[in-house]
Design a protein around this motif. Structure first.
Motif, mmCIF file in Angstrom:
data_model
loop_
_atom_site.group_PDB
_atom_site.id
_atom_site.type_symbol
_atom_site.label_atom_id
_atom_site.label_comp_id
_atom_site.label_asym_id
_atom_site.label_seq_id
_atom_site.Cartn_x
_atom_site.Cartn_y
_atom_site.Cartn_z
ATOM 1 N N GLY B 210 31.449 16.858 35.090
ATOM 2 C CA GLY B 210 30.515 17.885 34.639
ATOM 3 C C GLY B 210 29.504 17.313 33.680
ATOM 4 N N LYS B 214 27.511 13.215 30.569
ATOM 5 C CA LYS B 214 26.286 12.809 29.865
ATOM 6 C C LYS B 214 25.126 12.293 30.717
ATOM 7 C CE LYS B 214 28.038 13.307 25.527
ATOM 8 N NZ LYS B 214 29.270 14.041 25.871
ATOM 9 N N VAL B 251 30.518 21.799 43.427
ATOM 10 C CA VAL B 251 31.723 22.595 43.675
ATOM 11 C C VAL B 251 31.610 23.923 42.936
ATOM 12 C CG1 VAL B 251 34.198 22.700 43.170
ATOM 13 C CG2 VAL B 251 33.190 20.557 43.966
ATOM 14 N N GLN B 253 31.509 28.555 43.020
ATOM 15 C CA GLN B 253 31.098 29.816 43.633
ATOM 16 C C GLN B 253 29.905 29.661 44.564
ATOM 17 O OE1 GLN B 253 31.859 33.464 41.948
ATOM 18 N NE2 GLN B 253 31.477 33.709 44.130
ATOM 19 N N GLY B 267 35.101 16.546 31.891
ATOM 20 C CA GLY B 267 33.888 16.993 31.198
ATOM 21 C C GLY B 267 33.256 18.216 31.843
ATOM 22 N N ALA B 271 33.750 27.158 33.635
ATOM 23 C CA ALA B 271 33.123 28.473 33.782
ATOM 24 C C ALA B 271 33.739 29.155 35.000
ATOM 25 C CB ALA B 271 31.615 28.315 33.980
ATOM 26 N N ASP B 290 37.112 19.175 24.239
ATOM 27 C CA ASP B 290 37.228 20.443 23.513
ATOM 28 C C ASP B 290 38.538 21.144 23.879
ATOM 29 O OD1 ASP B 290 37.024 22.952 22.444
ATOM 30 O OD2 ASP B 290 35.284 23.565 23.644
ATOM 31 N N PHE B 308 35.126 9.180 28.154
ATOM 32 C CA PHE B 308 34.729 7.770 28.264
ATOM 33 C C PHE B 308 35.853 6.830 27.828
ATOM 34 C CE2 PHE B 308 30.876 10.305 27.736
ATOM 35 C CZ PHE B 308 30.286 10.049 28.956
HETATM 36 C C1 LIG Z 1 25.474 33.150 39.756
HETATM 37 C C2 LIG Z 1 25.991 31.857 39.197
HETATM 38 C C3 LIG Z 1 26.623 30.963 40.053
HETATM 39 C C4 LIG Z 1 27.109 29.755 39.559
HETATM 40 N N1 LIG Z 1 27.755 28.905 40.426
HETATM 41 C C5 LIG Z 1 28.317 27.776 39.929
HETATM 42 C C6 LIG Z 1 29.029 26.884 40.788
HETATM 43 O O1 LIG Z 1 29.134 27.104 41.997
HETATM 44 N N2 LIG Z 1 29.583 25.770 40.263
HETATM 45 C C7 LIG Z 1 29.476 25.466 38.917
HETATM 46 O O2 LIG Z 1 30.027 24.431 38.517
HETATM 47 N N3 LIG Z 1 28.791 26.262 38.101
HETATM 48 C C8 LIG Z 1 28.196 27.407 38.570
HETATM 49 N N4 LIG Z 1 27.490 28.204 37.717
HETATM 50 C C9 LIG Z 1 27.222 27.709 36.336
HETATM 51 C C10 LIG Z 1 28.376 27.929 35.381
HETATM 52 O O3 LIG Z 1 28.245 29.210 34.803
HETATM 53 C C11 LIG Z 1 28.377 26.866 34.259
HETATM 54 O O4 LIG Z 1 27.135 26.906 33.596
HETATM 55 C C12 LIG Z 1 28.632 25.446 34.734
HETATM 56 O O5 LIG Z 1 29.771 25.391 35.567
HETATM 57 C C13 LIG Z 1 28.819 24.524 33.553
HETATM 58 O O6 LIG Z 1 28.897 23.196 33.985
HETATM 59 P P1 LIG Z 1 29.649 22.091 33.109
HETATM 60 O O7 LIG Z 1 31.021 22.527 32.872
HETATM 61 O O8 LIG Z 1 29.437 20.781 33.774
HETATM 62 O O9 LIG Z 1 28.780 22.042 31.773
HETATM 63 P P2 LIG Z 1 29.080 22.617 30.338
HETATM 64 O O10 LIG Z 1 29.445 24.036 30.363
HETATM 65 O O11 LIG Z 1 27.957 22.176 29.499
HETATM 66 O O12 LIG Z 1 30.394 21.873 29.898
HETATM 67 C C14 LIG Z 1 30.489 20.522 29.587
HETATM 68 C C15 LIG Z 1 31.916 20.269 29.143
HETATM 69 O O13 LIG Z 1 32.076 18.889 28.894
HETATM 70 C C16 LIG Z 1 32.857 18.707 27.740
HETATM 71 N N5 LIG Z 1 32.522 17.396 27.200
HETATM 72 C C17 LIG Z 1 31.366 16.992 26.597
HETATM 73 N N6 LIG Z 1 31.418 15.698 26.259
HETATM 74 C C18 LIG Z 1 32.623 15.260 26.655
HETATM 75 C C19 LIG Z 1 33.276 14.007 26.585
HETATM 76 N N7 LIG Z 1 32.686 12.929 26.034
HETATM 77 N N8 LIG Z 1 34.514 13.907 27.078
HETATM 78 C C20 LIG Z 1 35.151 14.986 27.626
HETATM 79 N N9 LIG Z 1 34.574 16.180 27.729
HETATM 80 C C21 LIG Z 1 33.333 16.330 27.252
HETATM 81 C C22 LIG Z 1 32.505 19.862 26.840
HETATM 82 O O14 LIG Z 1 33.556 20.125 25.925
HETATM 83 C C23 LIG Z 1 32.292 20.992 27.852
HETATM 84 O O15 LIG Z 1 33.498 21.706 28.059
HETATM 85 C C24 LIG Z 1 26.963 29.414 38.193
HETATM 86 C C25 LIG Z 1 26.322 30.315 37.344
HETATM 87 C C26 LIG Z 1 25.831 31.512 37.833
HETATM 88 C C27 LIG Z 1 25.166 32.446 36.874
#
Ligand SMILES: Cc1cc2nc3c(=O)[nH]c(=O)nc-3n(C[C@H](O)[C@H](O)[C@H](O)COP(=O)(O)OP(=O)(O)OC[C@H]3O[C@@H](n4cnc5c(N)ncnc54)[C@H](O)[C@@H]3O)c2cc1C
Lengths: 245, 322
Positions: B210, B214, B251, B253, B267, B271, B290, B308
């Motif tokens: 995710g 970075k 990956v 919804q 990472g 959500a 976190d 990392f």
């Molecule tokens: C209608 C709709 C549909 C959506 N469909 C999807 C979908 O199909 N798939 C999807 O993935 N999202 C979808 N989303 C988006 C979803 O709501 C989230 O915004 C998204 O999943 C967040 O991605 P993320 O976890 O990579 O990023 P972030 O929420 O920014 O999370 C990053 C995570 O990384 C962690 N992190 C940071 N640095 C480090 C490190 N050095 N080591 C370990 N951990 C670390 C943080 O603690 C945090 O938990 C959708 C949103 C909407 C509104």
């Protein structure tokens, strides 16, 4: 050029799913309903095409009166007019039959919708409408350009994409990144109130599936945390406890 | 009444999910005392690959070796399968849920006047009527669906039954069909596809990264772990939106719904929209710095810490246990 976009009225993606009446009815309590996210992509691209080609853009939903705010939102995003087929969307074939009947009457060049609804995830209405109308259907479409009567598309396949061409008329089941979701602006919201929304009755009956009960998946147990200074322990657990390695 | 199974293949290799569909067809036929399990394969496929279809449970394979069918032209495939369905006098069509499968099945439902049930997760229950359990709300619930039509199409979700590998060799029948030109109205002009990768929807293990990773320059660590595990790589939506990874790895919804035995999320916050795409995984491992990240609530195993630092150690540990 006439474009039809078919939209679903579905629970917001953050909804917690519950059932009532001995697990036979979806619990709408506290649930916010939205345009299906895939349909929203189709609509966003259709609005761009409308502006680019000077096309007309109609939105259609098969649903009861409660779906009208969702149709109004589509009008606010940029559709010219809306049609609601006043019926509970009993199953995919039922919905496809209503769409096909409206399309036969009005003769659209391009029919767009989401690749699938996010409530029943069937992903079949576009194909059924295509077959009912004798038109090609393509899904999931992630890029769509219209050039005269030729439609150029990219379709997602496992591990990549495929580029295709077809002639209008055509049906496309859409997904991202075909366009960016559009948020209605104030002017759109104001004008949506007075745009035509026609209500018609279902013209074709017949279903061949019926949901009799719902179930929720079993609750997940709590997570087993491994210390960050003992990473090999995780591999040991995956191998000996979960037996997945 | 026989059971027909539609086989998908990628450049001649039969997809594992299609082999599972064959095993589903076999189990279905055994349970409901239907007849023969026949598979239909379109386009050029080697005898070896067709052999796998027999091992998975089919007693006969109808092979339409027409180069025009190598590509997944939806209408042409639907037309060919409908012809074969009628020729063998089948009563049920089984196929693996996939983007091509969905589109082909939908057209077939109209052509064959059949009930189509998608995302089927179990064998039907025929104790009273014909009931099928399917996954709905993107894996958040199930629906018991009664099917009233005589002809049935079941689009089966990954892991609905165990893959059978001990079936006997199937008899291969080469068949020529005449498919009207109108069915080739959509033309595939080119394909842009990763080769040699484990395909995400088919994978038994998936390693996903995710926004916590970075930047795209750090994906080597995800790939190293994936390689050591024989896994496919995936990502969260923002990661593909920003273009760190290709769209077909997204990956959730609005992306690919996976059902591996092991999903490793690095990472990714967890959500609800991301979880919707992974909730059919058997085991979930979460690595996140976190401790409050929502993903831990959906996980079986977890490590709280910096990706990392942890990823290289995890890759080493996987290597060491081999
Ligand atoms: C209608 C709709 C549909 C959506 N469909 C999807 C979908 O199909 N798939 C999807 O993935 N999202 C979808 N989303 C988006 C979803 O709501 C989230 O915004 C998204 O999943 C967040 O991605 P993320 O976890 O990579 O990023 P972030 O929420 O920014 O999370 C990053 C995570 O990384 C962690 N992190 C940071 N640095 C480090 C490190 N050095 N080591 C370990 N951990 C670390 C943080 O603690 C945090 O938990 C959708 C949103 C909407 C509104």
């Amino acid at each position: 050029m006439k474009i039809l976009v078919c939209i679903t009225h579905v629970p917001d993606t953050t909804s917690k799913i519950h059932f009532t009446d001995n697990n036979t009815k979806f619990d709408k309590n506290g649930v916010q309903f939205i345009i299906g996210p895939y349909d929203d992509y189709a609509l966003a691209r259709a609005v761009e095409l409308k502006d680019q080609l000077g096309a007309s853009l109609t939105v259609l939903n098969v649903g009861e009166a409660e779906t009208e705010p969702t149709l109004r939102k589509a009008l606010a995003i940029g559709a010219d007019d809306a049609i609601r087929v006043n019926a509970f969307p009993k199953d995919s074939l039922f919905v496809a039959n209503q769409i096909a009947a409206i399309a036969k009457e009005n003769g659209y060049d391009l029919i767009m919708m989401g690749r699938e609804s996010i409530d029943f995830n069937g992903g079949m209405v576009h194909g059924m409408v295509g077959e009912l109308l004798g038109m090609p259907s393509v899904s999931p479409v992630m890029k769509l350009e219209v050039d005269g009567d030729i439609v150029k598309m990219a379709r997602e396949i496992e591990g990549g994409k495929e580029y295709l061409e077809a002639k209008l008329p055509l049906i496309a089941g859409c997904q991202e990144p075909i366009a960016e979701w559009k948020i209605p602006n104030m002017r759109g919201i104001m004008s949506a109130r007075t745009k035509p929304l026609q209500v018609v009755e279902a013209s074709v009956d017949g279903v061949n599936t019926e949901v009799i009960a719902y179930q929720l998946p079993p609750a997940k147990g709590s997570v087993k945390l491994v210390d960050k200074d003992n990473v090999p322990e995780l591999v040991r657990l995956l191998k000996n406890e979960a037996k997945v390695l | 009444m026989s059971v027909l199974v539609y086989i998908e293949h990628a450049e001649g290799s039969v997809k594992k999910t299609s082999l599972e569909a064959v095993s589903y067809g076999k189990a279905l036929s055994d349970k409901l005392s239907f007849g023969e399990v026949v598979a239909v394969a379109l386009g050029s496929i080697s005898a070896d690959e067709l052999g796998k279809v027999g091992s998975a449970g089919a007693s006969k394979v109808i092979h339409v070796n027409d180069n025009k069918l190598n590509e997944g032209i939806i209408q042409a495939h639907a037309d060919a399968v409908a012809q074969v369905y009628n020729q063998v006098g089948a009563g049920t069509l089984v196929l693996a849920k996939s983007s091509l499968g969905d589109a082909v099945a939908a057209r077939l439902a109209v052509k064959l006047n059949a009930a189509l049930v998608s995302n089927v997760v179990e064998l039907p229950d025929n104790t009273s009527g014909y009931k099928v359990k399917r996954s709905i709300y993107t894996g958040k619930a199930f629906a018991e669906t009664v099917v009233t039509a005589d002809h049935k199409i079941l689009a089966v979700k990954k892991n609905a039954v165990d893959l059978k590998t001990d079936g006997t060799a199937a008899q291969v029948e080469e068949v020529t069909l005449s498919i009207a030109d109108a069915n080739f109205a959509t033309k595939i002009t080119s394909t842009d596809k990763a080769t040699g990768e484990v395909l995400l929807p088919e994978a038994d293990i998936v390693v996903s990264g995710g926004r916590g990773m970075k930047g795209p320059e750090n994906w080597g660590m995800i790939e190293d772990l994936a390689k050591e595990l024989g896994a496919a790589t995936g990502c969260s939506k923002p990661v593909s939106d920003i273009g760190w990874r290709p769209h077909h790895e997204h990956v959730g919804q609005t992306g690919v719904k996976v059902a591996p035995t092991l999903y490793v999320a690095v990472g990714i916050s967890g959500a609800i929209q991301h979880l919707a795409g992974v909730n059919s995984s058997k085991y979930i491992v979460v690595i996140n710095k976190d401790p409050e990240a929502p993903f831990f609530k959906a996980a079986d195993y977890g490590i709280v810490g910096d990706a990392f630092e942890i990823l290289p150690k995890l890759t080493e540990a996987v290597k060491a246990q081999k």
